[in-house]
Design a protein around this motif. Sequence first.
Motif, short mmCIF file in Angstrom:
data_model
loop_
_atom_site.label_atom_id
_atom_site.label_comp_id
_atom_site.label_asym_id
_atom_site.label_seq_id
_atom_site.Cartn_x
_atom_site.Cartn_y
_atom_site.Cartn_z
N SER A 267 109.53 3.81 84.40
CA SER A 267 110.26 4.12 83.16
C SER A 267 109.27 4.31 82.02
O SER A 267 109.13 3.46 81.13
CB SER A 267 111.25 2.99 82.83
OG SER A 267 112.17 2.80 83.88
N PRO A 268 108.56 5.41 82.02
CA PRO A 268 107.49 5.58 81.04
C PRO A 268 108.02 5.91 79.65
O PRO A 268 109.10 6.50 79.48
CB PRO A 268 106.70 6.77 81.60
CG PRO A 268 107.74 7.58 82.33
CD PRO A 268 108.68 6.57 82.93
N THR A 269 107.26 5.51 78.63
CA THR A 269 107.47 5.98 77.27
C THR A 269 106.22 6.77 76.87
O THR A 269 105.22 6.80 77.59
CB THR A 269 107.68 4.81 76.30
OG1 THR A 269 106.45 4.08 76.18
CG2 THR A 269 108.80 3.89 76.78
N TRP A 270 106.26 7.38 75.70
CA TRP A 270 105.13 8.20 75.28
C TRP A 270 103.83 7.40 75.19
O TRP A 270 102.75 7.94 75.43
CB TRP A 270 105.42 8.86 73.93
CG TRP A 270 106.28 10.07 74.05
CD1 TRP A 270 107.60 10.20 73.72
CD2 TRP A 270 105.89 11.34 74.59
NE1 TRP A 270 108.06 11.46 74.00
CE2 TRP A 270 107.02 12.18 74.53
CE3 TRP A 270 104.70 11.84 75.10
CZ2 TRP A 270 107.00 13.50 74.98
CZ3 TRP A 270 104.68 13.16 75.54
CH2 TRP A 270 105.81 13.98 75.48
N LEU A 271 103.93 6.12 74.82
CA LEU A 271 102.72 5.32 74.67
C LEU A 271 102.59 4.24 75.73
O LEU A 271 101.73 3.37 75.64
CB LEU A 271 102.69 4.68 73.28
CG LEU A 271 102.62 5.65 72.10
CD1 LEU A 271 102.60 4.90 70.78
CD2 LEU A 271 101.41 6.56 72.21
N ASN A 272 103.42 4.29 76.73
CA ASN A 272 103.38 3.29 77.79
C ASN A 272 103.42 3.99 79.15
O ASN A 272 104.37 3.88 79.91
CB ASN A 272 104.53 2.31 77.67
CG ASN A 272 104.39 1.14 78.64
OD1 ASN A 272 103.34 0.94 79.23
ND2 ASN A 272 105.46 0.39 78.80
N VAL B 135 100.48 6.58 81.82
CA VAL B 135 99.10 7.03 82.04
C VAL B 135 98.76 8.10 81.00
O VAL B 135 99.44 9.12 80.91
CB VAL B 135 98.94 7.59 83.47
CG1 VAL B 135 97.52 8.08 83.69
CG2 VAL B 135 99.31 6.53 84.50
N TRP B 136 97.72 7.85 80.21
CA TRP B 136 97.39 8.76 79.11
C TRP B 136 97.23 10.20 79.58
O TRP B 136 97.83 11.12 79.01
CB TRP B 136 96.08 8.32 78.46
CG TRP B 136 96.12 7.17 77.51
CD1 TRP B 136 95.19 6.18 77.44
CD2 TRP B 136 97.10 6.88 76.50
NE1 TRP B 136 95.54 5.29 76.46
CE2 TRP B 136 96.70 5.71 75.86
CE3 TRP B 136 98.26 7.50 76.08
CZ2 TRP B 136 97.41 5.13 74.82
CZ3 TRP B 136 98.99 6.93 75.04
CH2 TRP B 136 98.57 5.77 74.44
N MET B 137 96.40 10.39 80.55
CA MET B 137 96.08 11.75 80.98
C MET B 137 97.35 12.50 81.37
O MET B 137 97.54 13.66 81.01
CB MET B 137 95.09 11.72 82.15
CG MET B 137 94.67 13.08 82.65
SD MET B 137 93.39 12.94 83.93
CE MET B 137 94.31 12.21 85.28
N TRP B 138 98.21 11.81 82.10
CA TRP B 138 99.42 12.47 82.55
C TRP B 138 100.34 12.81 81.38
O TRP B 138 100.92 13.90 81.31
CB TRP B 138 100.15 11.58 83.57
CG TRP B 138 101.24 12.31 84.28
CD1 TRP B 138 101.14 13.00 85.46
CD2 TRP B 138 102.60 12.46 83.85
NE1 TRP B 138 102.35 13.55 85.79
CE2 TRP B 138 103.26 13.25 84.82
CE3 TRP B 138 103.31 12.01 82.76
CZ2 TRP B 138 104.60 13.58 84.72
CZ3 TRP B 138 104.65 12.35 82.64
CH2 TRP B 138 105.28 13.13 83.63
N SER B 139 100.48 11.87 80.43
CA SER B 139 101.40 12.12 79.32
C SER B 139 100.89 13.24 78.43
O SER B 139 101.69 14.02 77.88
CB SER B 139 101.60 10.85 78.49
OG SER B 139 100.43 10.49 77.78
N ASP C 90 107.57 6.24 70.05
CA ASP C 90 107.32 5.78 71.41
C ASP C 90 108.60 5.79 72.24
O ASP C 90 108.96 4.84 72.93
CB ASP C 90 106.72 4.37 71.40
CG ASP C 90 106.21 3.96 72.78
OD1 ASP C 90 105.94 4.84 73.60
OD2 ASP C 90 106.09 2.73 73.04
N ALA C 91 109.30 6.92 72.18
CA ALA C 91 110.57 7.05 72.88
C ALA C 91 110.35 7.19 74.38
O ALA C 91 109.26 7.56 74.84
CB ALA C 91 111.32 8.28 72.36
N PRO C 92 111.37 6.87 75.19
CA PRO C 92 111.25 7.04 76.65
C PRO C 92 111.10 8.52 77.00
O PRO C 92 111.58 9.41 76.29
CB PRO C 92 112.57 6.48 77.19
CG PRO C 92 113.12 5.64 76.08
CD PRO C 92 112.65 6.27 74.81
#
Length: 511
Positions: free
Chosen positions: A114-119, A121-125, A80-82
């Motif tokens: 400051s998004p992380t892989w699991l934090n 918007v799902w669709m965008w990530s 869950d890295a940035p």
Amino acid sequence: MTVKDMVGNDAPFGESTCIGAKEENSDVIKRQLSHQRPDVAGIISELQRAAPTVSADTHHMENKALIAQVAALRSEMLQDAPLTNERLSLTSLIPEDGHPNVSVYNDELRGLGSPTWLNTVWMWSECYMYRCVLFTPLRSSIHADYPPDQRRLVALFRNTRHWGDFDPFHTQKVMALRSSRMAVMEHVTHFDQLTRGVAHSDFDAQRQGFSAVCKRSLWGNATDLSLLPNISHGEIQQLQKAGGNKDRDGFILVNHLSAAFDRLALAKRLNKPHRRVVIVLDNAGFELLVDILLGAFLIECGLATTVEFHPKDCPWFVSDVIVADVHDLLEELANPDHLFSNVDPRRAQDCATSPQKMALSRLSPRLANMFNDGSLVIRTDPFWTTGGSYWTMNRVAPHLFANLAEADLVIFKGDMNYRKLTGDAMWPTATPFPEAIGPLAKHGLCALALRTCKSDVVVGLAPGQEDVLQQNVLAQGSSSGRSWAWDGKYALAQLSLGRKGGSLDVNVRWT
């Protein structure tokens, strides 16, 4: 985060929440991880498999570098890295590489905090992983010598000399098609029988034919390699048979196919000279076949004079169609020995019958003629590989929106298209479909979504319908009353006529 937060002023219909890691739903998180991890692991495996096939030293060097970079990406996702790197300025932004959707992604990324892989918007990530980090289409000869710390932040395959056109999902897609050969032959035979004299058939016969091919296209969406990474061959075959099984009609939660037919029949009845249908594709292989057969049926019976197929412009979500997949499918149909390679001729159940072979021999030249004369057309647009909602289309890709708005019908296939149509928001399930697709309906786009339910977003249900579904799945032993929304057993065929089309109460009869 709300839909309005994600798409700005393009969200006129409320503040429904976009699905993201902050959702207190462990099932959502588990499914997200189960989708992404095998995808990335599969890319590494395919690169390793391809390594012995190359000879030049630079090929080998780039192959090893790509494996290391994709492995590092997978590690970051697991931890869950940035998505940002504070040691370098703006390293999360995609370097300009000549592709028009770079600025779209960068603008959206700036707005995510400051998004992380699991934090985030799902669709965008999910889209970020495929488009921004792994793949960039076109001009594979370009090589950018970025510093090592920025390697993961650019399109890894694009920035090589020899791997820019490599599709790490190609083998999976081809094998999935060939493992579907008996379903392919059954659907080809059905199409051959259905279209005999269809151009001169009566209204009711064409309506029934339209419903039949649409249902086959709808249930063809059930086999998605990105969402079903561990599905067995037998399970795939059962799902593919569903399209021709009337017993599955009860699993279509909303069915607007009759109204969609009326829309096209009205244009034909009025002798509109150019009747155009657009099909925004989802999966390659078997689903692509039934989608092309749907387009061919529309041409054969005169409900459309042109059908446009819109694939992706780069490898996307494992099994999504790219242009090369269309050519591969047509090649397989023209050379059925490919489909039946490695089949034991002593196993009759694995071999095509004479009528099936005859149907296939007739289909291949028919499709070739339709593509050659422009009745069937392939068009790509970079918007389909952006990360945001389709609510932004009129602003981000006005040329594409204008093209779709002028079509008599736009068919959106599959789960990701549905999520993007609805802003991937947790709408109440009774929200009307036109409301959930926001400005697309407001500005007159006539949209038909054909989708098996494989994610949390579902709209357009009747009041109380969700409660009944929940009771049913719990009674069947499901651990979640919401599993009906994502297990692929249910489907939706939802139409929004837009302002230009009026209500769904269209009633056409031949004179």
